[in-house]
Design an enzyme around this catalytic site. Structure first.
Site, PDB file in Angstrom:
ATOM      1  CD  GLU A 158     -45.160  17.421  74.744  1.00 63.60           C
ATOM      2  OE1 GLU A 158     -45.109  18.581  74.763  1.00 63.60           O
ATOM      3  OE2 GLU A 158     -46.021  16.809  74.862  1.00 63.60           O
ATOM      4  CD  GLU A 265     -48.919  11.753  75.454  1.00 66.12           C
ATOM      5  OE1 GLU A 265     -49.649  12.557  74.969  1.00 66.12           O
ATOM      6  OE2 GLU A 265     -47.730  11.928  76.180  1.00 66.12           O
TER       7      GLU A 265
END
Ligand code: G3I
Length: 355
Positions: A158, A265
């Site tokens: 991220e 995910e």
């Protein structure tokens, strides 16, 4: 009581035609749910954690359907890094022990993340070479410890600001450089385990084209600087309101760099129940169509680019999403709380098994 599908054919017809009569929903028999991992040679993964694995029924369902696992927490920086800088591998070693005993591939997450800035590293903030040495030591030690045991790592997690307009600021960027911390992380990880597949992992790439562009430009710059990036992780925390085709378009853009792709995910949120008066049946059909599209986009990749498709949780009750306000009853995963397959399970199964 939420009805379930009587067979894949009933579900599949319903999932793709939102007008399908409710009659298409019936109790889904447990007996004919094929193990997801048996439907494709692409590794099917699931995140899990040591607490959840204490439940034998949970563990059995996980092992039946998946050939790869991602530790939801145990191999991140916070649980490993003691306040005095010592590294504690108890949880990580226990997780790896479970995987080894069950012959599971392990994709580990994550080495460097803005959300995990342990007190030890915070105490080194601004200390120049001392910080840099501690960072290098952490990466070499952690990746080196599981050399040859971990298939791949999320090396950088991220790195792009939430709205996609810029890179994130973090302890790592402020001490080592906005992009240098990433180049260094990949260098140390490759040095510690030359055979591990190294990923940069991000979320909202489907929902925010601006973020996807910023992310891909970053990856290209890092590659030009010699960063040892082998793959891109698109977390795919999607929801039922994501425009149709967004996952397909995203996968096309991500695949263009030629790197391996990890759907890392996957969950498909039903959104805030208090703000959506659509029927549960309609929301589950939308969810199934979204899940089908993600699997379709992944399976349409060249085999050489298909690293793995990982669910972020096994049963709905395991989802991280229920920690969020208004999401206490979200049902984003492939299995109901009792372990029965959901409509999105059948959608995924039907796409996986078509070559
Ligand atoms: O079980 C331990 C407990 O023993 C310990 O005392 C306590 C101390 O805080 O922590 C407990 O662990 C919790 C762990 O989940 C259990 O699996 C942590 O508190 C909690 O922070 C941790 O949350 C995880 C979160 O990442 C932060 O690491 C979530 O489960 C996990 O789903 C979430 O996953 C992230 C991905 O890594 C990146 N993408 C977004 C995704 C969702 O936020």
């Amino acid at each position: 009581m939420i009805k379930k599908f009587s067979s894949r054919r009933d579900f599949f017809g319903a999932a793709l035609s939102l007008a399908a009569a409710p009659a298409a929903l019936a109790d889904a028999p447990r007996r004919d749910a094929p193990p997801l991992k048996s439907l494709t040679n692409a590794p099917m993964g699931c995140s899990t954690n040591l607490v959840a694995l204490k439940d034998p029924a949970y563990a059995a369902l996980l092992l039946r359907n998946f050939s790869q696992v991602t530790p939801e927490y145990e191999m991140k920086m916070n649980p490993i890094t003691h306040t005095d800088g010592r590294l504690n591998f108890t949880l990580a070693d226990n997780f790896m022990g479970f995987a080894r005993q069950n012959r599971l591939r392990v994709h580990a997450t994550t080495l460097v993340w803005y959300k995990h800035q342990p007190p030890y590293f915070m105490g080194l903030d601004g200390k120049g070479q001392v910080f840099a040495d501690a960072y290098r030591n952490y990466l070499l030690t952690v990746v080196g410890r599981y050399r040859g045991q971990v298939v791949g790592w999320d090396v950088v997690n991220e790195p792009v600001w939430t709205d996609g307009t810029r890179l994130r600021d973090s302890l790592w960027s402020s001490n080592l450089g906005a992009e240098d911390y990433m180049v260094l992380a990949f260098e140390y990880a490759k040095q510690a385990d030359p055979n591990a597949v190294l990923f940069i992992n991000e979320f909202d790439l489907e929902r925010l084209p601006r973020k996807r562009a910023t992310f891909l430009n970053l990856v290209e710059r890092l590659l030009k600087r010699g960063a040892k990036i082998d793959g891109i992780g698109t977390q795919s925390h999607v929801n039922i309101n994501l425009p149709q085709g967004a996952s397909t378009l995203t996968m096309r853009d991500l695949a263009a760099l030629g790197l391996k792709i990890h759907v890392s995910e996957l969950d498909v949120s039903l959104g805030r129940a208090d703000r959506d008066n659509r029927s549960m049946d309609d929301k589950l059909k939308l969810q199934s169509a979204k899940a089908w599209e993600v699997v379709d986009a992944f399976m349409n990749l060249p085999a050489s680019q298909r690293y793995a498709l990982t669910m972020w949780g096994l049963m709905d009750k395991n989802t991280w999403l229920r920690q969020l306000p208004g999401r206490e009853h979200d049902e984003p995963l492939a299995f109901y709380d009792d372990g029965q397959p959901k409509p999105m399970f059948w959608a995924m199964a039907d796409r996986l098994k078509t070559r």
